[in-house]
Design an enzyme around this catalytic site. Structure first.
Site, PDB file in Angstrom:
ATOM      1  N   ASN A   3       0.767  -1.160  -0.035  1.00 20.88           N
ATOM      2  CA  ASN A   3       0.014   0.024   0.140  1.00 20.88           C
ATOM      3  C   ASN A   3       0.934   1.165   0.142  1.00 20.88           C
ATOM      4  O   ASN A   3       0.494   2.233  -0.666  1.00 20.88           O
ATOM      5  CB  ASN A   3      -0.965   0.004   1.106  1.00 20.88           C
ATOM      6  CG  ASN A   3      -0.451  -0.147   2.596  1.00 20.88           C
ATOM      7  OD1 ASN A   3       0.817  -0.470   2.567  1.00 20.88           O
ATOM      8  ND2 ASN A   3      -1.060   0.164   3.534  1.00 20.88           N
ATOM      9  N   THR A  53      -2.139  -9.227   9.438  1.00 19.11           N
ATOM     10  CA  THR A  53      -2.015  -9.827  10.867  1.00 19.11           C
ATOM     11  C   THR A  53      -1.781 -11.192  10.809  1.00 19.11           C
ATOM     12  O   THR A  53      -0.819 -11.809  11.496  1.00 19.11           O
ATOM     13  CB  THR A  53      -3.499  -9.625  11.650  1.00 19.11           C
ATOM     14  OG1 THR A  53      -3.286  -8.242  11.819  1.00 19.11           O
ATOM     15  CG2 THR A  53      -3.311 -10.522  13.084  1.00 19.11           C
ATOM     16  N   GLY A  81       1.988 -11.889   9.763  1.00 17.38           N
ATOM     17  CA  GLY A  81       2.552 -11.334  10.914  1.00 17.38           C
ATOM     18  C   GLY A  81       2.755 -12.553  11.899  1.00 17.38           C
ATOM     19  O   GLY A  81       3.865 -12.849  12.756  1.00 17.38           O
ATOM     20  N   CYS A 141      -3.279   1.027   6.598  1.00 16.04           N
ATOM     21  CA  CYS A 141      -3.502   0.300   7.818  1.00 16.04           C
ATOM     22  C   CYS A 141      -4.448   0.806   8.834  1.00 16.04           C
ATOM     23  O   CYS A 141      -5.232   0.472   9.663  1.00 16.04           O
ATOM     24  CB  CYS A 141      -2.269  -0.113   8.487  1.00 16.04           C
ATOM     25  SG  CYS A 141      -1.124   1.080   8.532  1.00 16.04           S
TER      26      CYS A 141
HETATM   27  P1  NAD Z   1       0.688  -9.449   3.477  1.00 19.10           P
HETATM   28  O1  NAD Z   1       0.910  -9.785   5.015  1.00 19.10           O
HETATM   29  O2  NAD Z   1      -0.015 -10.327   2.518  1.00 19.10           O
HETATM   30  O3  NAD Z   1       2.272  -9.369   2.582  1.00 19.10           O
HETATM   31  C1  NAD Z   1       3.109  -8.357   3.427  1.00 19.10           C
HETATM   32  C2  NAD Z   1       4.586  -8.887   3.224  1.00 19.10           C
HETATM   33  O4  NAD Z   1       4.792 -10.097   3.823  1.00 19.10           O
HETATM   34  C3  NAD Z   1       4.772  -9.131   1.550  1.00 19.10           C
HETATM   35  O5  NAD Z   1       6.106  -8.623   1.032  1.00 19.10           O
HETATM   36  C4  NAD Z   1       4.784 -10.532   1.378  1.00 19.10           C
HETATM   37  O6  NAD Z   1       5.256 -11.094   0.259  1.00 19.10           O
HETATM   38  C5  NAD Z   1       5.255 -11.050   2.535  1.00 19.10           C
HETATM   39  N1  NAD Z   1       4.824 -12.343   3.181  1.00 19.10           N
HETATM   40  C6  NAD Z   1       3.942 -13.096   2.539  1.00 19.10           C
HETATM   41  N2  NAD Z   1       3.830 -14.308   3.153  1.00 19.10           N
HETATM   42  C7  NAD Z   1       4.878 -14.421   4.160  1.00 19.10           C
HETATM   43  C8  NAD Z   1       5.478 -15.297   5.118  1.00 19.10           C
HETATM   44  N3  NAD Z   1       4.898 -16.409   5.300  1.00 19.10           N
HETATM   45  N4  NAD Z   1       6.625 -14.902   5.702  1.00 19.10           N
HETATM   46  C9  NAD Z   1       7.145 -13.719   5.378  1.00 19.10           C
HETATM   47  N5  NAD Z   1       6.653 -12.986   4.508  1.00 19.10           N
HETATM   48  C10 NAD Z   1       5.438 -13.116   3.776  1.00 19.10           C
HETATM   49  O7  NAD Z   1       0.027  -7.910   3.477  1.00 19.10           O
HETATM   50  P2  NAD Z   1      -0.413  -7.037   2.380  1.00 19.10           P
HETATM   51  O8  NAD Z   1      -1.574  -7.701   1.476  1.00 19.10           O
HETATM   52  O9  NAD Z   1       1.077  -6.988   1.389  1.00 19.10           O
HETATM   53  O10 NAD Z   1      -0.654  -5.640   3.071  1.00 19.10           O
HETATM   54  C11 NAD Z   1      -1.990  -5.198   3.525  1.00 19.10           C
HETATM   55  C12 NAD Z   1      -1.954  -5.379   5.047  1.00 19.10           C
HETATM   56  O11 NAD Z   1      -0.771  -4.920   5.567  1.00 19.10           O
HETATM   57  C13 NAD Z   1      -3.269  -4.923   5.675  1.00 19.10           C
HETATM   58  O12 NAD Z   1      -3.668  -5.876   6.835  1.00 19.10           O
HETATM   59  C14 NAD Z   1      -2.599  -3.601   6.352  1.00 19.10           C
HETATM   60  O13 NAD Z   1      -3.624  -3.137   7.259  1.00 19.10           O
HETATM   61  C15 NAD Z   1      -1.494  -4.098   6.826  1.00 19.10           C
HETATM   62  N6  NAD Z   1      -0.401  -2.854   6.987  1.00 19.10           N
HETATM   63  C16 NAD Z   1       0.060  -2.622   8.012  1.00 19.10           C
HETATM   64  C17 NAD Z   1       0.514  -1.469   8.546  1.00 19.10           C
HETATM   65  C18 NAD Z   1       0.989  -0.904   9.875  1.00 19.10           C
HETATM   66  O14 NAD Z   1       1.892  -0.046   9.867  1.00 19.10           O
HETATM   67  N7  NAD Z   1       0.296  -1.344  10.747  1.00 19.10           N
HETATM   68  C19 NAD Z   1       0.840  -0.564   7.385  1.00 19.10           C
HETATM   69  C20 NAD Z   1       0.643  -0.967   5.961  1.00 19.10           C
HETATM   70  C21 NAD Z   1      -0.355  -2.114   5.885  1.00 19.10           C
END
Ligand code: NAD
Length: 470
Positions: A144, A220, A223, A274
């Site tokens: 995002n 989440t 995470g 987020c």
């Molecule tokens: P996502 O969790 O699908 O992916 C995030 C990153 O993690 C990507 O680079 C992805 O390739 C990687 N990834 C995927 N599976 C993994 C694994 N098993 N191990 C390690 N890395 C892995 O999230 P997204 O769809 O890219 O982003 C949207 C989400 O992010 C929303 O829930 C949003 O709220 C959250 N977000 C949070 C913040 C914050 O600061 N709290 C900021 C921006 C977005």
């Protein structure tokens, strides 16, 4: 566009295989990105490890180079911002803002004064707390805000003396690669390595023996995987995760005055923030009026391809997110919600969804309970402030919140009752600044980024004691 390479050890890593990158405005593949092999990841980690030996020893040089990087990012904004629009979808003006924000973060950490922490300095002895860098750290970022959220990690981690391997989202790899190519001209070889690949590359990174910390921003669900994987060899983690941020509008708020702030708090970046407003609780006495002003704005706002100068809201970034938003709106309508504005996608091949305002719905409907991460705002009516606070807190998430009122002190007292990392009064996301800690309560995260707190999270404490000052 296919000539963007991973940056490993300060040079361009050869591309053996690639994956597609889609332009969300058209739904069509427009570029290929390099798919990092396990051997290339090892190479990136080894490069970061080798660079760490000298990088962590000269703080003055680190600050100078961060300042140079800040200037370089500003100087290259016009060249790089259109690429961000094409892979992410956001309007060009907002893409430019990501680069200016990245430059601000670099400058902030270059100039941040870190006071010495002397605990004892007297005839009986001396004790000081030092912050040691961790070594190699890994960063994993979402789609995002690919540039500004990467910089929330790069700037403090490098200032603290760490070296980094960073993986952007597979939906938005290209601008981060271009950033890596730009910064490799400034930082010594191996200090910042950018690797791109699909989600399994993220798993390979968290399981890799080299990094001592994983700084992760994303959902989440992911995470939790990251934390589990990091636990096996006690890697440190910072997790910035999802949110379902509430806004509470008190009975004394003026709908006409709050409308713009509330609207953009929910719809900026097509709601893909987020910390965007994801549900708004409005006192029953003014609920209909608030729905009307929000619906009017939603009807007027110009949506389209981010490259058009008229566009205020671009498409959703990817098909999965587009499908989720569509499902949540259909589910709400099916459960009796009134669609006060929008309610459907725009015809075409891209992922444009009309800004949607929903009313006459309650907690228990998916779009209220879940993170929609799209241009959809459910407006829920409440009767008492206690009830609104309880419903706002009745969530696994706890990222940010806002309270709206003509009496800011009254609003602040309500805000202090909310279980979130930040609360803004008469604004939303008012606390997203380089100098303030940003992080979530509950399932919205572990730890914080930004400010001296973010810098500290890229270090470990070391106490030195002795008979006299060092
Ligand atoms: P996502 O969790 O699908 O992916 C995030 C990153 O993690 C990507 O680079 C992805 O390739 C990687 N990834 C995927 N599976 C993994 C694994 N098993 N191990 C390690 N890395 C892995 O999230 P997204 O769809 O890219 O982003 C949207 C989400 O992010 C929303 O829930 C949003 O709220 C959250 N977000 C949070 C913040 C914050 O600061 N709290 C900021 C921006 C977005």
């Amino acid at each position: 566009m296919t000539d963007l390479h991973m940056t490993i050890d300060g040079s361009r890593a050869p591309t053996t295989s690639t994956f597609d990158v889609i332009n969300p405005a058209t739904g069509q593949v427009f570029a290929q990105a390099p798919d990092c092999t396990p051997a290339q990841l090892d190479q990136a980690m080894a490069a970061a490890q080798a660079a760490y030996r000298t990088w962590h020893r000269d703080e003055k040089l680190r600050c100078e180079l961060l300042l140079m990087a800040s200037e370089a990012v500003l100087a290259h904004t016009e060249r790089l911002a259109p690429l961000l629009v094409r892979e992410q979808g956001k309007p060009l003006a907002n893409a430019r803002q990501e680069f200016s924000s990245a430059a601000t973060w670099l400058r902030y950490y270059a100039e941040l004064e870190v006071p010495r922490e002397i605990v004892q300095d007297d005839a009986a002895g001396y004790a000081e707390v030092f912050r040691r860098p961790l070594g190699v750290v890994a960063a994993i970022t979402p789609w995002n805000f690919p540039i500004s959220l990467a910089m929330w990690k790069i700037a403090p981690a490098l200032r603290a003396g760490n070296t980094m391997v960073l993986k952007p989202s597979p939906y938005t790899p290209l601008t981060t690669l271009a950033l890596g190519e730009l910064l490799q001209e400034i930082f010594p070889a191996g200090v910042l390595n950018i690797v791109t690949g699909l989600d399994p590359l993220g798993e390979m990174i968290t399981a890799h023996p080299t990094p001592r910390k994983i700084s992760f921003t994303g959902s989440t669900a992911t995470g939790k995987h990251v934390m589990r994987s990091a636990a096996s060899d006690l890697k440190r983690v910072t997790l910035e995760l999802g949110g379902n941020d509430p806004a509470i509008v008190l009975d004394d708020a003026d709908p006409a005055i709050i409308a713009e702030g509330l609207f953009w708090g929910a719809f900026a970046n097509s709601g893909q923030i987020c910390a965007a407003v994801k549900r708004v609780y409005v006192h029953e006495s003014i609920c209909a009026e608030v729905v009307d002003v929000l619906a009017e704005l939603a009807g007027k706002v110009r949506i389209g391809d981010g490259m058009l100068s008229t566009t205020q809201i671009g498409p959703l970034n990817n098909k999965a997110q587009f499908d989720l938003v569509t499902q949540l709106v259909e589910d709400a309508a099916h459960r009796g919600a009134r669609v006060a504005a929008g309610g459907a996608a725009l015809l075409g091949d891209g992922y444009l969804f009309r800004p949607t305002v929903l009313s006459d719905l309650d907690d228990g409907v998916r779009v209220v309970d879940e993170e929609q991460f799209g241009p959809v705002l459910p407006v829920v009516s409440y009767r008492t402030v206690d009830d609104a606070v309880e419903r706002a807190n009745n969530s696994r998430y706890g990222l940010t919140a806002s309270v709206w009122s003509s009496d800011p002190e009254r609003a602040a007292l309500v805000g202090l009752r909310l279980e979130t990392g930040q609360v803004s009064i008469n604004a939303h996301m008012g606390g997203v600044r380089a100098s303030l800690p940003f992080g979530g309560a509950k399932w919205s995260g572990v730890g914080v980024e930004n400010g001296p707190w973010g810098l500290a999270s890229f270090s470990e404490t070391q106490v030195i004691t002795g008979p006299s000052r060092i």
